[in-house]
Motif scaffolding. Structure first.
Motif, PDB file in Angstrom:
ATOM      1  N   LYS A 101      -2.223 -23.167   8.680  1.00 42.14           N
ATOM      2  CA  LYS A 101      -3.329 -22.721   9.513  1.00 42.14           C
ATOM      3  C   LYS A 101      -4.597 -22.661   8.672  1.00 42.14           C
ATOM      4  O   LYS A 101      -4.538 -22.514   7.451  1.00 42.14           O
ATOM      5  CB  LYS A 101      -3.025 -21.341  10.101  1.00 42.14           C
ATOM      6  CG  LYS A 101      -1.788 -21.308  10.993  1.00 42.14           C
ATOM      7  CD  LYS A 101      -1.519 -19.904  11.493  1.00 42.14           C
ATOM      8  CE  LYS A 101      -0.272 -19.859  12.370  1.00 42.14           C
ATOM      9  NZ  LYS A 101       0.026 -18.470  12.818  1.00 42.14           N
ATOM     10  N   SER A 102      -5.723 -22.804   9.319  1.00 43.03           N
ATOM     11  CA  SER A 102      -6.987 -22.719   8.595  1.00 43.03           C
ATOM     12  C   SER A 102      -7.172 -21.302   8.057  1.00 43.03           C
ATOM     13  O   SER A 102      -6.683 -20.329   8.638  1.00 43.03           O
ATOM     14  CB  SER A 102      -8.157 -23.080   9.511  1.00 43.03           C
ATOM     15  OG  SER A 102      -8.192 -22.204  10.624  1.00 43.03           O
ATOM     16  N   ILE A 103      -7.858 -21.188   6.933  1.00 41.20           N
ATOM     17  CA  ILE A 103      -8.074 -19.893   6.300  1.00 41.20           C
ATOM     18  C   ILE A 103      -9.022 -19.062   7.155  1.00 41.20           C
ATOM     19  O   ILE A 103     -10.122 -19.505   7.498  1.00 41.20           O
ATOM     20  CB  ILE A 103      -8.673 -20.063   4.891  1.00 41.20           C
ATOM     21  CG1 ILE A 103      -7.757 -20.911   4.017  1.00 41.20           C
ATOM     22  CG2 ILE A 103      -8.919 -18.711   4.249  1.00 41.20           C
ATOM     23  CD1 ILE A 103      -8.359 -21.262   2.670  1.00 41.20           C
ATOM     24  N   ILE A 104      -8.585 -17.861   7.508  1.00 39.61           N
ATOM     25  CA  ILE A 104      -9.464 -16.924   8.209  1.00 39.61           C
ATOM     26  C   ILE A 104     -10.079 -16.013   7.161  1.00 39.61           C
ATOM     27  O   ILE A 104      -9.376 -15.370   6.381  1.00 39.61           O
ATOM     28  CB  ILE A 104      -8.679 -16.105   9.249  1.00 39.61           C
ATOM     29  CG1 ILE A 104      -8.095 -17.019  10.325  1.00 39.61           C
ATOM     30  CG2 ILE A 104      -9.580 -15.045   9.885  1.00 39.61           C
ATOM     31  CD1 ILE A 104      -7.206 -16.312  11.328  1.00 39.61           C
ATOM     32  N   TYR A 136     -12.365  -0.936  10.972  1.00 43.16           N
ATOM     33  CA  TYR A 136     -13.754  -1.263  10.656  1.00 43.16           C
ATOM     34  C   TYR A 136     -14.091  -2.719  11.000  1.00 43.16           C
ATOM     35  O   TYR A 136     -15.154  -3.006  11.542  1.00 43.16           O
ATOM     36  CB  TYR A 136     -14.030  -1.015   9.174  1.00 43.16           C
ATOM     37  CG  TYR A 136     -13.963   0.442   8.765  1.00 43.16           C
ATOM     38  CD1 TYR A 136     -14.794   1.390   9.356  1.00 43.16           C
ATOM     39  CD2 TYR A 136     -13.068   0.873   7.790  1.00 43.16           C
ATOM     40  CE1 TYR A 136     -14.739   2.728   8.985  1.00 43.16           C
ATOM     41  CE2 TYR A 136     -13.001   2.210   7.418  1.00 43.16           C
ATOM     42  CZ  TYR A 136     -13.838   3.135   8.012  1.00 43.16           C
ATOM     43  OH  TYR A 136     -13.775   4.461   7.641  1.00 43.16           O
ATOM     44  N   ALA A 137     -13.176  -3.639  10.676  1.00 41.52           N
ATOM     45  CA  ALA A 137     -13.461  -5.074  10.841  1.00 41.52           C
ATOM     46  C   ALA A 137     -13.645  -5.470  12.297  1.00 41.52           C
ATOM     47  O   ALA A 137     -14.439  -6.370  12.604  1.00 41.52           O
ATOM     48  CB  ALA A 137     -12.355  -5.905  10.203  1.00 41.52           C
ATOM     49  N   CYS A 138     -12.917  -4.797  13.212  1.00 43.06           N
ATOM     50  CA  CYS A 138     -13.038  -5.164  14.629  1.00 43.06           C
ATOM     51  C   CYS A 138     -14.413  -4.836  15.184  1.00 43.06           C
ATOM     52  O   CYS A 138     -14.790  -5.326  16.257  1.00 43.06           O
ATOM     53  CB  CYS A 138     -11.942  -4.497  15.452  1.00 43.06           C
ATOM     54  SG  CYS A 138     -12.121  -2.714  15.636  1.00 43.06           S
ATOM     55  N   GLN A 139     -15.172  -4.022  14.477  1.00 41.26           N
ATOM     56  CA  GLN A 139     -16.543  -3.718  14.894  1.00 41.26           C
ATOM     57  C   GLN A 139     -17.534  -4.767  14.402  1.00 41.26           C
ATOM     58  O   GLN A 139     -18.679  -4.812  14.852  1.00 41.26           O
ATOM     59  CB  GLN A 139     -16.963  -2.335  14.351  1.00 41.26           C
ATOM     60  CG  GLN A 139     -16.087  -1.193  14.826  1.00 41.26           C
ATOM     61  CD  GLN A 139     -16.106  -1.019  16.328  1.00 41.26           C
ATOM     62  OE1 GLN A 139     -17.169  -1.118  16.953  1.00 41.26           O
ATOM     63  NE2 GLN A 139     -14.943  -0.781  16.921  1.00 41.26           N
ATOM     64  N   THR A 188     -15.099  -9.976  16.587  1.00 43.67           N
ATOM     65  CA  THR A 188     -14.026  -9.894  17.586  1.00 43.67           C
ATOM     66  C   THR A 188     -13.224 -11.186  17.652  1.00 43.67           C
ATOM     67  O   THR A 188     -12.183 -11.239  18.288  1.00 43.67           O
ATOM     68  CB  THR A 188     -14.623  -9.600  18.973  1.00 43.67           C
ATOM     69  OG1 THR A 188     -15.581 -10.615  19.291  1.00 43.67           O
ATOM     70  CG2 THR A 188     -15.292  -8.232  18.998  1.00 43.67           C
ATOM     71  N   THR A 189     -13.723 -12.225  16.990  1.00 39.13           N
ATOM     72  CA  THR A 189     -13.049 -13.528  17.052  1.00 39.13           C
ATOM     73  C   THR A 189     -12.099 -13.754  15.876  1.00 39.13           C
ATOM     74  O   THR A 189     -11.308 -14.685  15.890  1.00 39.13           O
ATOM     75  CB  THR A 189     -14.082 -14.662  17.072  1.00 39.13           C
ATOM     76  OG1 THR A 189     -14.905 -14.576  15.901  1.00 39.13           O
ATOM     77  CG2 THR A 189     -14.963 -14.566  18.316  1.00 39.13           C
TER      78      THR A 189
END
Length: 373
Positions: free
Chosen positions: A169-172, A303-306, A309-310
């Motif tokens: 998978k591509s790096i997120i 924290y990151a979800c703020q 969102t993608t």
């Protein structure tokens, strides 16, 4: 006189208050190894007796974490046989002997693979993706190979079945502006809070900021982060001593931003009285014990979800963010592999191959053959 035992690096044995000091403190990783060893013994009690030989044979070449994972995986295999193979009707797992392995055909292994995708484990429904399937089949291959090599069985059907292929998978990862937004959000998201919410935010802000800054600024694994002791931090050289996969120790260096975040947290930490046995932990939970992997995963997600969102951001994605930034800055894949603690540079190349492709695309327009008129 009450006697208390405290793990410390101080070699002295006692003091006037009657406290007895142990010369060698038990590290987080040593404690985890002991817990895993005890858990492994419990699992082995549920497996066929002949399985003990296999686990004894891999003791010197695997970690306790690997062995406990293999034990669970192999138990699922025998559970599958008992539930789905008529030949084992009325038997228990402890009734199975090594000769049973010779009765298993390649078709049975393929049916087992299909079973692993979705199966019932007590009251829980378990599922496995590509990685889970590959690990469980790899564990079974290793298990069979041991008995086949020692001529305790005459067939090895696992080699006739393909190991599930893992699609890369591509790096997120977070972009540079998202990294800045994340740190700013942790630092200021509680400014508008009042009452108990504000109290809780102020209580954990410096810790959370230090953890996220450390993960982003060094690329260490979340397990390495929670395993840090206060003695592992060296501000003279700006380095932390981490215990890598396999138990190897390594010093990872950090920059001024990480140094600042850690020092601010340590000022808060000085006011915390930890529970007994957790005195040396670098990061404490709200319960004043060593913070756990799940707690760090939860706070990163919170924290990151703020910020985005993608992208599903986890501590491992923060590690990927660091690895990407380091590779883009240096172009040195061997340096990235070393800092991230990859034992095989091919692992690093596989993860960052997409970046190489992007650099090659830049090369297409870097050389001009003729000046445009």
């Amino acid at each position: 006189m009450q006697v208390r035992y405290i793990y410390t690096t101080n070699p002295s044995f006692s003091n006037r208050s009657g406290v007895i000091f142990m010369e060698n403190r038990q590290t987080y990783h040593e404690h985890t190894d002991i817990e895993n060893t005890l858990r492994l013994r419990q699992v082995l009690e549920t497996l066929p007796p002949f399985c003990r030989d296999y686990f004894r044979s891999i003791d010197a070449t695997t970690t306790t974490k690997t062995r406990i994972s293999y034990a669970y995986d192999i138990r699922i295999f025998f559970q599958f046989l008992l539930e789905n193979n008529p030949a084992f009707k009325g038997k228990t797992m402890r009734d199975i002997d090594v000769g049973v392995l010779d009765q298993i055909k390649a078709l049975d292994i393929e049916e087992y693979q299909e079973y692993l995708k979705v199966y019932q484990n007590g009251e829980r429904m378990e599922t496995n993706g590509e990685r889970g399937l590959k690990r469980k089949i790899s564990a079974l291959r290793s298990f069979y190979a041991y008995y086949y090599k020692r001529e305790m069985i005459h067939t090895n059907p696992t080699v006739l079945v393909d190991v599930p292929k893992i699609h890369q998978k591509s790096i997120i990862r977070l972009d540079a502006d998202e990294v800045a937004m994340l740190l700013d959000y942790i630092e200021h998201c509680g400014d508008h809070l009042t009452g108990q919410k504000r109290v809780f935010y102020e209580k954990t802000k410096e810790r959370d900021l230090a953890i996220v800054t450390l993960l982003l600024g060094t690329g260490i694994r979340v397990s390495e982060c929670v395993g840090l002791d206060i003695e592992d931090v060296d501000f003279k050289n700006n380095g932390i001593k981490v215990t890598r996969k396999g138990g190897n120790e390594m010093v990872v260096y950090f920059g001024p931003e990480v140094e600042k975040a850690l020092k601010r947290y340590l000022e808060v930490r000085e006011g915390i009285t930890p529970l007994a046995g957790h005195e040396h932990a670098l990061f404490y939970s709200s319960q004043r014990r060593r913070i756990g992997v799940q707690a760090v995963e939860n706070l990163v997600k919170k924290y990151a979800c703020q910020i985005t969102t993608t992208k599903k951001i986890t501590p491992h994605k923060l590690r990927s963010t660091y690895g990407t930034a380091l590779y883009q800055e240096t172009g040195d894949i061997y340096l990235v592999a070393d800092v991230l603690g990859h034992r095989d540079v091919n692992t690093t190349k596989k993860h960052y191959a997409a970046l190489d492709d992007a650099r090659r695309r830049q090369a297409a327009s870097a050389v001009r053959l003729r000046e445009e008129e």
